[in-house]
Design a protein around this motif. Structure first.
Motif, PDB file in Angstrom:
ATOM      1  N   HIS A 138       0.833  -1.201   0.000  1.00 52.04           N
ATOM      2  CA  HIS A 138       0.000   0.000   0.000  1.00 52.04           C
ATOM      3  C   HIS A 138       0.874   1.260   0.000  1.00 52.04           C
ATOM      4  CE1 HIS A 138      -3.215   2.773   0.991  1.00 52.04           C
ATOM      5  NE2 HIS A 138      -4.082   1.781   0.898  1.00 52.04           N
ATOM      6  N   LYS A 139       0.512   2.221  -0.837  1.00 52.80           N
ATOM      7  CA  LYS A 139       1.315   3.436  -0.974  1.00 52.80           C
ATOM      8  C   LYS A 139       1.295   4.314   0.270  1.00 52.80           C
ATOM      9  CE  LYS A 139       0.978   3.706  -6.009  1.00 52.80           C
ATOM     10  NZ  LYS A 139       0.558   4.527  -7.184  1.00 52.80           N
ATOM     11  N   ALA A 140       0.279   4.136   1.136  1.00 54.53           N
ATOM     12  CA  ALA A 140       0.202   4.948   2.353  1.00 54.53           C
ATOM     13  C   ALA A 140       0.937   4.308   3.532  1.00 54.53           C
ATOM     14  CB  ALA A 140      -1.259   5.190   2.729  1.00 54.53           C
ATOM     15  N   ALA A 141       1.492   3.121   3.358  1.00 56.33           N
ATOM     16  CA  ALA A 141       2.204   2.448   4.446  1.00 56.33           C
ATOM     17  C   ALA A 141       3.548   3.126   4.709  1.00 56.33           C
ATOM     18  CB  ALA A 141       2.412   0.981   4.103  1.00 56.33           C
ATOM     19  N   TYR A 142       3.884   3.258   5.986  1.00 55.33           N
ATOM     20  CA  TYR A 142       5.159   3.883   6.347  1.00 55.33           C
ATOM     21  C   TYR A 142       5.460   3.601   7.816  1.00 55.33           C
ATOM     22  CZ  TYR A 142       3.004   7.437   9.314  1.00 55.33           C
ATOM     23  OH  TYR A 142       2.335   8.059  10.340  1.00 55.33           O
ATOM     24  N   VAL A 143       6.693   3.909   8.222  1.00 60.53           N
ATOM     25  CA  VAL A 143       7.062   3.927   9.634  1.00 60.53           C
ATOM     26  C   VAL A 143       8.033   5.073   9.842  1.00 60.53           C
ATOM     27  CG1 VAL A 143       8.959   2.266   9.321  1.00 60.53           C
ATOM     28  CG2 VAL A 143       7.980   2.635  11.596  1.00 60.53           C
ATOM     29  N   GLU A 144       7.864   5.785  10.958  1.00 57.04           N
ATOM     30  CA  GLU A 144       8.775   6.877  11.306  1.00 57.04           C
ATOM     31  C   GLU A 144       9.321   6.637  12.710  1.00 57.04           C
ATOM     32  OE1 GLU A 144       9.074  11.755  11.477  1.00 57.04           O
ATOM     33  OE2 GLU A 144       7.206  10.787  10.856  1.00 57.04           O
ATOM     34  N   PHE A 145      10.643   6.558  12.801  1.00 57.34           N
ATOM     35  CA  PHE A 145      11.326   6.394  14.081  1.00 57.34           C
ATOM     36  C   PHE A 145      11.768   7.767  14.582  1.00 57.34           C
ATOM     37  CE2 PHE A 145      12.124   2.498  11.648  1.00 57.34           C
ATOM     38  CZ  PHE A 145      11.769   1.517  12.555  1.00 57.34           C
ATOM     39  N   THR A 146      11.430   8.095  15.831  1.00 62.12           N
ATOM     40  CA  THR A 146      11.803   9.398  16.381  1.00 62.12           C
ATOM     41  C   THR A 146      12.851   9.236  17.487  1.00 62.12           C
ATOM     42  OG1 THR A 146       9.909   9.311  17.885  1.00 62.12           O
ATOM     43  CG2 THR A 146       9.601  10.457  15.793  1.00 62.12           C
ATOM     44  N   GLY A 203      -1.251   1.139   5.896  1.00 61.42           N
ATOM     45  CA  GLY A 203      -1.924   1.628   4.703  1.00 61.42           C
ATOM     46  C   GLY A 203      -3.297   2.172   5.038  1.00 61.42           C
ATOM     47  N   CYS A 204      -3.933   1.586   6.088  1.00 65.87           N
ATOM     48  CA  CYS A 204      -5.247   2.084   6.484  1.00 65.87           C
ATOM     49  C   CYS A 204      -5.462   2.046   7.990  1.00 65.87           C
ATOM     50  CB  CYS A 204      -6.357   1.304   5.777  1.00 65.87           C
ATOM     51  SG  CYS A 204      -6.296  -0.468   6.050  1.00 65.87           S
ATOM     52  N   SER A 259      -2.263  -4.046   2.235  1.00 69.72           N
ATOM     53  CA  SER A 259      -1.749  -3.513   3.501  1.00 69.72           C
ATOM     54  C   SER A 259      -0.408  -4.160   3.823  1.00 69.72           C
ATOM     55  CB  SER A 259      -2.747  -3.770   4.630  1.00 69.72           C
ATOM     56  OG  SER A 259      -2.925  -5.159   4.844  1.00 69.72           O
ATOM     57  N   VAL A 260       0.417  -3.425   4.555  1.00 67.64           N
ATOM     58  CA  VAL A 260       1.764  -3.885   4.907  1.00 67.64           C
ATOM     59  C   VAL A 260       1.834  -4.007   6.428  1.00 67.64           C
ATOM     60  CG1 VAL A 260       4.230  -3.414   4.741  1.00 67.64           C
ATOM     61  CG2 VAL A 260       2.694  -2.668   2.903  1.00 67.64           C
ATOM     62  N   PRO A 261       2.127  -5.187   6.980  1.00 62.98           N
ATOM     63  CA  PRO A 261       2.110  -5.380   8.440  1.00 62.98           C
ATOM     64  C   PRO A 261       3.332  -4.772   9.123  1.00 62.98           C
ATOM     65  CG  PRO A 261       2.820  -7.400   7.380  1.00 62.98           C
ATOM     66  CD  PRO A 261       2.450  -6.439   6.271  1.00 62.98           C
ATOM     67  N   ILE A 262       3.402  -3.447   9.111  1.00 63.42           N
ATOM     68  CA  ILE A 262       4.551  -2.750   9.689  1.00 63.42           C
ATOM     69  C   ILE A 262       4.769  -3.158  11.146  1.00 63.42           C
ATOM     70  CG2 ILE A 262       5.462  -0.503  10.373  1.00 63.42           C
ATOM     71  CD1 ILE A 262       5.627  -0.904   7.382  1.00 63.42           C
ATOM     72  N   ASP A 263       3.676  -3.224  11.929  1.00 66.45           N
ATOM     73  CA  ASP A 263       3.837  -3.561  13.344  1.00 66.45           C
ATOM     74  C   ASP A 263       4.416  -4.960  13.532  1.00 66.45           C
ATOM     75  OD1 ASP A 263       1.533  -4.769  12.380  1.00 66.45           O
ATOM     76  OD2 ASP A 263       0.324  -4.330  14.156  1.00 66.45           O
ATOM     77  N   GLN A 264       3.990  -5.917  12.706  1.00 64.35           N
ATOM     78  CA  GLN A 264       4.533  -7.268  12.793  1.00 64.35           C
ATOM     79  C   GLN A 264       5.993  -7.313  12.363  1.00 64.35           C
ATOM     80  OE1 GLN A 264       2.064 -10.326  10.994  1.00 64.35           O
ATOM     81  NE2 GLN A 264       0.211  -9.165  11.471  1.00 64.35           N
ATOM     82  N   TRP A 265       6.334  -6.548  11.334  1.00 64.98           N
ATOM     83  CA  TRP A 265       7.735  -6.473  10.924  1.00 64.98           C
ATOM     84  C   TRP A 265       8.616  -6.059  12.099  1.00 64.98           C
ATOM     85  CZ3 TRP A 265       8.279  -3.649   5.523  1.00 64.98           C
ATOM     86  CH2 TRP A 265       7.674  -4.444   4.533  1.00 64.98           C
ATOM     87  N   LEU A 266       8.141  -5.054  12.831  1.00 65.04           N
ATOM     88  CA  LEU A 266       8.962  -4.505  13.909  1.00 65.04           C
ATOM     89  C   LEU A 266       8.995  -5.412  15.129  1.00 65.04           C
ATOM     90  CD1 LEU A 266       8.004  -0.744  13.640  1.00 65.04           C
ATOM     91  CD2 LEU A 266      10.169  -1.799  12.996  1.00 65.04           C
TER      92      LEU A 266
END
Length: 255
Positions: A169-177, A187-188, A218-225
């Motif tokens: 999904h083009k809206a998928a992302y992660v930002e580390f602060t 993505g949603c 959708s991209v499982p960003i939380d599972q990746w991390l």
């Protein structure tokens, strides 16, 4: 010498914590964590640790009854206390008892075994029981294989910033602060948690509950991390690997 993170599982009385309202008991069970007896009652969340002495905790829930009746507790229920945020490592003292450490190696809290939580409104009965080391916990805390020599270990600075997956999904992302937080989206669904890195490309991360709206690609960003144990750079790409050294995600910088 490798440590045994499963020895952290238990109900512990907190000693030598600078914050007087920090809580009396820290209960660590599998990936669940409860901070009991704080000024806002029982706070819940998750924790991660490894055999290299890295530790990470994240608070994201509290008793509804206490939150609604105590000023400032609505925010506290969604925010890890400062003393616990400062903890990035652990060790065992001469008596074999856990000591939580900050990034400079200074003791933040000492853990004394045998704590017995008392009943509170909205507290599940399971929180009162002594936690046990399960096979699932042993698998989650098992040592991770070394980062492949083809990757450059990611240090505390390198993950910071916004990243997007190679596909999906083009809206998928992660930002580390810089404050140890991450925010993103599959993505949603908005997602968030905490993160920490250490030597050898070690990466540990937590993920908070999120909405479960469905969307295609959708991209499982939380599972990746949360499954990642190592992170390394392949050129400009940030590569996430699990305990077995298998790639779980690949991200590209957006700046």
């Amino acid at each position: 010498m490798p440590l045994a993170p499963e020895m952290l599982i238990g109900s512990w009385t907190l000693v030598d914590v600078a914050d007087p309202g920090a809580g009396r008991i820290l209960r660590l069970a599998d990936s669940e964590m409860y901070l009991i007896g704080s000024r806002c009652g029982t706070l819940g969340g998750s924790w991660r640790a490894n055999d290299e002495g890295v530790f990470l905790a994240d608070i994201w829930s509290a008793s509804t009854a206490v939150v609604e009746g105590t000023p400032g507790c609505a925010k506290a229920s969604q925010e890890t206390p400062g003393w616990l945020r400062s903890v990035t490592a652990y060790q065992f003292d001469g008596a074999g008892l856990p000591v939580l450490l900050d990034g400079r190696g200074h003791a933040v809290a000492r853990l004394i075994p045998g704590a017995t939580p008392t009943p509170e409104p909205d507290k599940a009965d399971s929180v009162l029981e002594p936690p046990v080391v399960t096979d699932e916990a042993r698998r989650a805390l098992a040592p991770a294989v070394a980062l492949p020599a083809t990757l450059i270990p990611a240090d505390q600075r390198q993950p910071m910033g916004r990243w997007t997956p190679k596909s999906g999904h083009k809206a998928a992302y992660v930002e580390f602060t810089a404050d140890g937080e991450w925010h993103g989206s599959d993505g949603c669904n908005e997602q968030s948690g905490r993160w920490v890195t250490a030597a050898g490309g070690t990466l540990l991360a937590t993920a908070r509950p999120a909405t479960l709206a469905f969307c295609a690609d959708s991209v499982p960003i939380d599972q990746w991390l949360t499954t990642a144990r190592r992170a390394g750079l392949d050129g400009k790409a940030l590569v996430l690997l699990n305990a077995h050294g298998n790639e779980t995600g690949r991200l590209s910088p957006t700046n």
